[in-house]
Motif scaffolding. Sequence first.
Motif, short mmCIF file in Angstrom:
data_model
loop_
_atom_site.label_atom_id
_atom_site.label_comp_id
_atom_site.label_asym_id
_atom_site.label_seq_id
_atom_site.Cartn_x
_atom_site.Cartn_y
_atom_site.Cartn_z
N THR A 1 0.84 -1.20 0.00
CA THR A 1 0.00 0.00 0.00
C THR A 1 0.88 1.26 0.00
O THR A 1 2.05 1.21 0.39
N ARG A 2 0.29 2.34 -0.40
CA ARG A 2 0.99 3.62 -0.42
C ARG A 2 1.51 3.98 0.97
O ARG A 2 2.68 4.35 1.13
N ASP A 3 0.66 3.90 1.96
CA ASP A 3 1.05 4.30 3.31
C ASP A 3 2.20 3.47 3.85
O ASP A 3 3.12 4.00 4.48
N GLU A 4 2.17 2.16 3.63
CA GLU A 4 3.25 1.34 4.16
C GLU A 4 4.55 1.55 3.38
O GLU A 4 5.63 1.51 3.97
N ILE A 5 4.47 1.80 2.07
CA ILE A 5 5.67 2.09 1.28
C ILE A 5 6.34 3.35 1.83
O ILE A 5 7.56 3.38 2.05
N ILE A 6 5.56 4.38 2.06
CA ILE A 6 6.11 5.63 2.58
C ILE A 6 6.64 5.44 4.00
O ILE A 6 7.74 5.94 4.33
N ALA A 7 5.90 4.75 4.85
CA ALA A 7 6.34 4.55 6.23
C ALA A 7 7.67 3.80 6.29
O ALA A 7 8.58 4.18 7.03
N PHE A 8 7.81 2.72 5.50
CA PHE A 8 9.05 1.95 5.50
C PHE A 8 10.20 2.82 4.99
O PHE A 8 11.26 2.91 5.61
N ALA A 9 9.98 3.47 3.86
CA ALA A 9 11.04 4.27 3.24
C ALA A 9 11.44 5.45 4.12
O ALA A 9 12.62 5.78 4.21
N THR A 10 10.49 6.07 4.78
CA THR A 10 10.80 7.20 5.65
C THR A 10 11.78 6.76 6.73
O THR A 10 12.71 7.49 7.06
N GLN A 11 11.59 5.56 7.23
CA GLN A 11 12.44 5.07 8.31
C GLN A 11 13.75 4.45 7.81
O GLN A 11 14.78 4.60 8.46
N TYR A 12 13.74 3.77 6.67
CA TYR A 12 14.90 2.97 6.28
C TYR A 12 15.55 3.33 4.94
O TYR A 12 16.69 2.95 4.72
N ASP A 13 14.86 4.00 4.04
CA ASP A 13 15.41 4.27 2.71
C ASP A 13 14.71 5.48 2.10
O ASP A 13 13.95 5.37 1.14
N PRO A 14 14.97 6.67 2.67
CA PRO A 14 14.19 7.86 2.30
C PRO A 14 14.54 8.51 0.96
O PRO A 14 14.74 9.71 0.86
N GLN A 15 14.58 7.71 -0.09
CA GLN A 15 14.78 8.26 -1.44
C GLN A 15 13.48 8.96 -1.86
O GLN A 15 12.39 8.48 -1.53
N PRO A 16 13.57 10.05 -2.62
CA PRO A 16 12.36 10.77 -3.02
C PRO A 16 11.31 9.91 -3.73
O PRO A 16 10.12 10.08 -3.51
N PHE A 17 11.76 8.94 -4.53
CA PHE A 17 10.80 8.10 -5.28
C PHE A 17 10.12 7.05 -4.40
O PHE A 17 9.24 6.34 -4.85
N HIS A 18 10.54 6.97 -3.11
CA HIS A 18 9.88 6.08 -2.16
C HIS A 18 8.97 6.83 -1.19
O HIS A 18 8.16 6.20 -0.51
N VAL A 19 9.12 8.15 -1.09
CA VAL A 19 8.38 8.89 -0.06
C VAL A 19 7.53 10.04 -0.58
O VAL A 19 6.72 10.59 0.17
N ASP A 20 7.71 10.42 -1.85
CA ASP A 20 7.01 11.60 -2.38
C ASP A 20 6.42 11.28 -3.75
O ASP A 20 7.15 11.00 -4.70
N ASP A 21 5.10 11.37 -3.84
CA ASP A 21 4.41 11.02 -5.10
C ASP A 21 4.90 11.86 -6.28
O ASP A 21 5.13 11.33 -7.37
N GLU A 22 5.02 13.17 -6.09
CA GLU A 22 5.42 14.05 -7.19
C GLU A 22 6.86 13.80 -7.62
O GLU A 22 7.16 13.75 -8.82
N ALA A 23 7.75 13.65 -6.65
CA ALA A 23 9.15 13.34 -6.98
C ALA A 23 9.24 11.99 -7.69
O ALA A 23 10.03 11.83 -8.63
N ALA A 24 8.43 11.04 -7.25
CA ALA A 24 8.43 9.71 -7.87
C ALA A 24 7.98 9.78 -9.33
O ALA A 24 8.54 9.10 -10.19
N LYS A 25 6.98 10.64 -9.62
CA LYS A 25 6.51 10.79 -11.01
C LYS A 25 7.63 11.30 -11.92
O LYS A 25 7.68 10.93 -13.09
#
Length: 158
Positions: A21-45
């Motif tokens: 899910t979107r929320d779990e992808i962001i939650a995991f990445a925020t804590q362990y791998d905060p690349q923009p394409f894992h935590v920000d929809d616009e940056a990921a686009k």
Amino acid sequence: MRFFEDCDIGSREVLGIHHFTRDEIIAFATQYDPQPFHVDDEAAKRSLFGALCASGWHTAAQWMRCFVDHQQKGVLEARAAGLPVPSGNPSPGFKNLRWLKPVYVGDTITYASEVKEKQVSKSRPKWGILTAHNTGTNQHGDLVIEFDSVGFLERRSV
């Protein structure tokens, strides 16, 4: 969890299935791998992925979660049937880890493990050494992660 003798070369087990899910992808990445394409929809686009996607480590961690759950289920079933349960098994590691395709929001990954090789340990005869090829496949049949693991499995008899 199985004894060494119970594992046949070529046998494959589905370990579990996980829906990202979107929320779990962001939650995991925020804590362990905060690349923009894992935590920000616009940056990921704007990234080479084109949309928000899970960290490869998140994909691998979910494989491990399914593996542990699968092992624990096997232990409970064996105990309920009055069968012996092998000791916990250490792992000397893994190799050939490859993230083959991104895992996007809404993807459902099926994790599996296939026995590739096995041999009795020469230095620890109570244990066998098992090599497995592990995979994660999305709902379209695309392989998204693969790696080889090695683990010690207790032998039923020495």
